[in-house]
Motif scaffolding. Structure first.
Motif, short mmCIF file in Angstrom:
data_model
loop_
_atom_site.label_atom_id
_atom_site.label_comp_id
_atom_site.label_asym_id
_atom_site.label_seq_id
_atom_site.Cartn_x
_atom_site.Cartn_y
_atom_site.Cartn_z
N LEU A 170 47.42 -11.71 32.87
CA LEU A 170 46.86 -12.70 31.95
C LEU A 170 47.38 -13.79 32.08
O LEU A 170 48.62 -14.25 32.07
N ARG A 171 47.28 -14.47 32.92
CA ARG A 171 47.51 -16.21 33.00
C ARG A 171 46.83 -17.55 32.65
O ARG A 171 45.37 -17.55 32.65
N LEU A 172 47.67 -18.02 32.48
CA LEU A 172 47.55 -19.83 31.55
C LEU A 172 48.00 -20.61 32.21
O LEU A 172 49.06 -20.62 32.93
N LEU A 173 46.50 -21.53 32.79
CA LEU A 173 47.12 -22.41 33.73
C LEU A 173 47.26 -23.92 33.43
O LEU A 173 47.94 -24.64 33.88
N ASN A 174 47.14 -23.84 31.61
CA ASN A 174 47.47 -25.08 31.79
C ASN A 174 48.48 -25.90 30.56
O ASN A 174 48.43 -26.34 30.21
N GLY A 175 49.82 -24.63 30.64
CA GLY A 175 50.84 -25.31 30.62
C GLY A 175 51.11 -25.18 28.65
O GLY A 175 50.68 -24.29 28.19
N VAL A 176 51.69 -26.21 28.45
CA VAL A 176 52.03 -26.20 26.91
C VAL A 176 50.52 -26.30 26.42
O VAL A 176 50.53 -25.68 24.83
N THR A 182 45.28 -19.16 16.06
CA THR A 182 45.61 -18.79 14.55
C THR A 182 45.36 -17.64 13.64
O THR A 182 46.37 -16.85 12.30
N ASN A 183 45.51 -16.63 14.39
CA ASN A 183 45.32 -14.96 13.78
C ASN A 183 45.35 -14.24 15.87
O ASN A 183 44.91 -15.04 16.63
N GLY A 184 46.70 -13.45 15.38
CA GLY A 184 46.23 -12.89 16.73
C GLY A 184 47.16 -12.64 17.85
O GLY A 184 48.69 -13.94 17.95
N LEU A 185 47.87 -12.08 18.91
CA LEU A 185 49.29 -11.89 19.43
C LEU A 185 47.72 -11.56 20.83
O LEU A 185 47.42 -11.19 21.15
N VAL A 186 48.91 -11.30 21.80
CA VAL A 186 49.42 -10.35 23.11
C VAL A 186 49.47 -10.01 23.38
O VAL A 186 50.98 -9.63 22.96
N GLU A 187 49.64 -8.64 23.64
CA GLU A 187 50.12 -7.58 23.60
C GLU A 187 50.67 -6.52 24.72
O GLU A 187 49.76 -6.78 25.60
N GLY A 188 51.46 -7.08 25.91
CA GLY A 188 51.96 -7.40 27.04
C GLY A 188 52.36 -8.10 27.74
O GLY A 188 52.12 -9.48 27.11
N PRO A 189 52.33 -8.00 28.93
CA PRO A 189 52.83 -9.43 29.96
C PRO A 189 51.61 -10.36 29.42
O PRO A 189 50.86 -10.58 29.77
N LEU A 190 52.19 -11.60 29.90
CA LEU A 190 51.30 -12.85 29.38
C LEU A 190 52.62 -13.54 30.73
O LEU A 190 53.38 -13.85 30.42
N PHE A 191 51.88 -14.24 31.19
CA PHE A 191 52.26 -15.11 32.15
C PHE A 191 51.70 -16.93 32.35
O PHE A 191 50.48 -17.46 31.98
N VAL A 192 52.53 -18.09 32.29
CA VAL A 192 51.93 -19.50 31.99
C VAL A 192 52.45 -20.05 33.05
O VAL A 192 53.68 -20.04 33.07
N ASP A 193 51.73 -21.00 33.00
CA ASP A 193 52.19 -22.01 33.58
C ASP A 193 53.01 -23.42 33.73
O ASP A 193 52.23 -24.00 32.93
N LEU A 194 54.14 -23.62 33.67
CA LEU A 194 54.41 -24.13 32.84
C LEU A 194 56.41 -25.52 33.97
O LEU A 194 56.11 -24.97 34.93
N ASN A 195 56.28 -26.37 33.46
CA ASN A 195 57.23 -27.64 34.33
C ASN A 195 58.24 -26.98 33.87
O ASN A 195 59.21 -26.17 32.86
N ASP A 196 59.25 -27.48 34.48
CA ASP A 196 60.62 -27.37 34.04
C ASP A 196 60.80 -27.37 32.86
O ASP A 196 62.03 -26.89 32.07
N ASP A 197 60.73 -29.00 32.40
CA ASP A 197 61.27 -29.76 30.62
C ASP A 197 60.35 -29.08 29.69
O ASP A 197 60.04 -29.50 28.70
N ASP A 198 58.80 -28.51 30.23
CA ASP A 198 58.20 -27.81 28.61
C ASP A 198 59.17 -26.70 27.91
O ASP A 198 60.14 -25.90 28.47
N THR A 199 58.32 -27.08 26.76
CA THR A 199 58.51 -25.93 25.65
C THR A 199 57.68 -25.31 25.31
O THR A 199 56.39 -26.12 25.13
N PHE A 200 57.15 -24.34 24.95
CA PHE A 200 56.05 -23.25 25.22
C PHE A 200 56.73 -21.77 24.31
O PHE A 200 57.28 -21.22 24.47
N THR A 201 55.84 -21.66 22.79
CA THR A 201 55.77 -20.48 21.94
C THR A 201 55.25 -19.68 22.13
O THR A 201 53.63 -19.68 22.68
N PHE A 202 55.49 -18.61 22.98
CA PHE A 202 54.64 -17.48 23.50
C PHE A 202 53.80 -16.60 22.15
O PHE A 202 54.93 -16.28 21.62
N PRO A 203 53.06 -16.60 22.19
CA PRO A 203 51.90 -15.81 20.96
C PRO A 203 51.90 -14.10 22.00
O PRO A 203 50.69 -13.53 21.37
N ILE A 204 53.38 -13.45 21.62
CA ILE A 204 53.25 -12.26 21.91
C ILE A 204 54.53 -11.62 20.78
O ILE A 204 54.74 -12.23 20.10
#
Length: 204
Positions: A170-176, A182-204
């Motif tokens: 499961l890969r998200l291409l839109n970065g941050v 609002t509810n629910g999580l990702v159970e297992g591996p998740l890939f996100v395309d991010l830039n070097d200085d991005d901050t991202f909260t993984f929903p896992i």
């Protein structure tokens, strides 16, 4: 206006074209839509298609924005599925064969069934635009070897996404900006395309 089709369903064969793009009717099929060899053309969001299953074997399904509501499964065994700019709501699963073509354009797929639902197939080069999980019960499961890429927004409104099957991505291409939760999580591996200085909260 609304057109209701009974238990015989819709069967498109022999290169036939069913064109609803001019009238934009609301079509309710109390059975399956089978596109064996032909074309089904839906119009804009003034119309809609509701069916139990949609099975595309050879040919083309194209929506110009009309919503599609499938109470069971969307099976793309071959041909070309063009979702358009509208919504595709599934209470069952979606299966994409390697020989088929899938175009989500700028539309939204919504998984809103009350039991577990499954995505199978390779959606890495033929991606989802927006993918919404909005389930009162059950989860969305990525089947073995499934590869799901989302180019715009993953919306988690209820129910988890399970990516723990073998060779699943499961890969998200839109970065941050790629997750609304609002509810629910990702159970297992998740890939996100991010830039070097991005901050991202993984929903896992």
């Amino acid at each position: 206006f609304a057109v209701t089709i009974g238990s015989g369903g819709i069967n498109i064969n022999d290169g036939t074209t069913l064109d609803n793009s001019a009238n934009n009717n609301h079509i309710v099929v109390n059975a399956d839509v089978n596109i064996n060899n032909g074309t089904f053309l839906m119009g804009n969001n003034s119309g809609s298609l509701t069916t139990q299953n949609l099975i595309l074997t050879t040919g083309t399904y194209t929506s110009l924005g009309a919503p599609l509501d499938v109470s069971n499964d969307l099976t793309i065994n071959g041909g070309t599925f063009n979702a358009g700019s509208g919504t595709v709501s599934l209470e069952g699963g979606i299966d994409l064969a390697a020989s088929a073509t899938f175009n989500n354009d700028n539309g939204t797929f919504i998984f809103d069934g009350t039991a577990d639902q499954t995505i199978t197939g390779d959606f890495s080069t033929e991606t989802f635009n927006n993918l919404t999980v909005n389930k009162a019960s059950g989860n969305l499961l990525l089947g073995a070897n499934a590869s799901v890429h989302v180019t715009n927004i993953l919306n988690l409104g209820g129910g988890n996404i399970n990516t723990e099957a073998s060779n699943t991505t499961l890969r998200l291409l839109n970065g941050v900006g790629s997750v609304v939760r609002t509810n629910g999580l990702v159970e297992g591996p998740l890939f996100v395309d991010l830039n070097d200085d991005d901050t991202f909260t993984f929903p896992i």
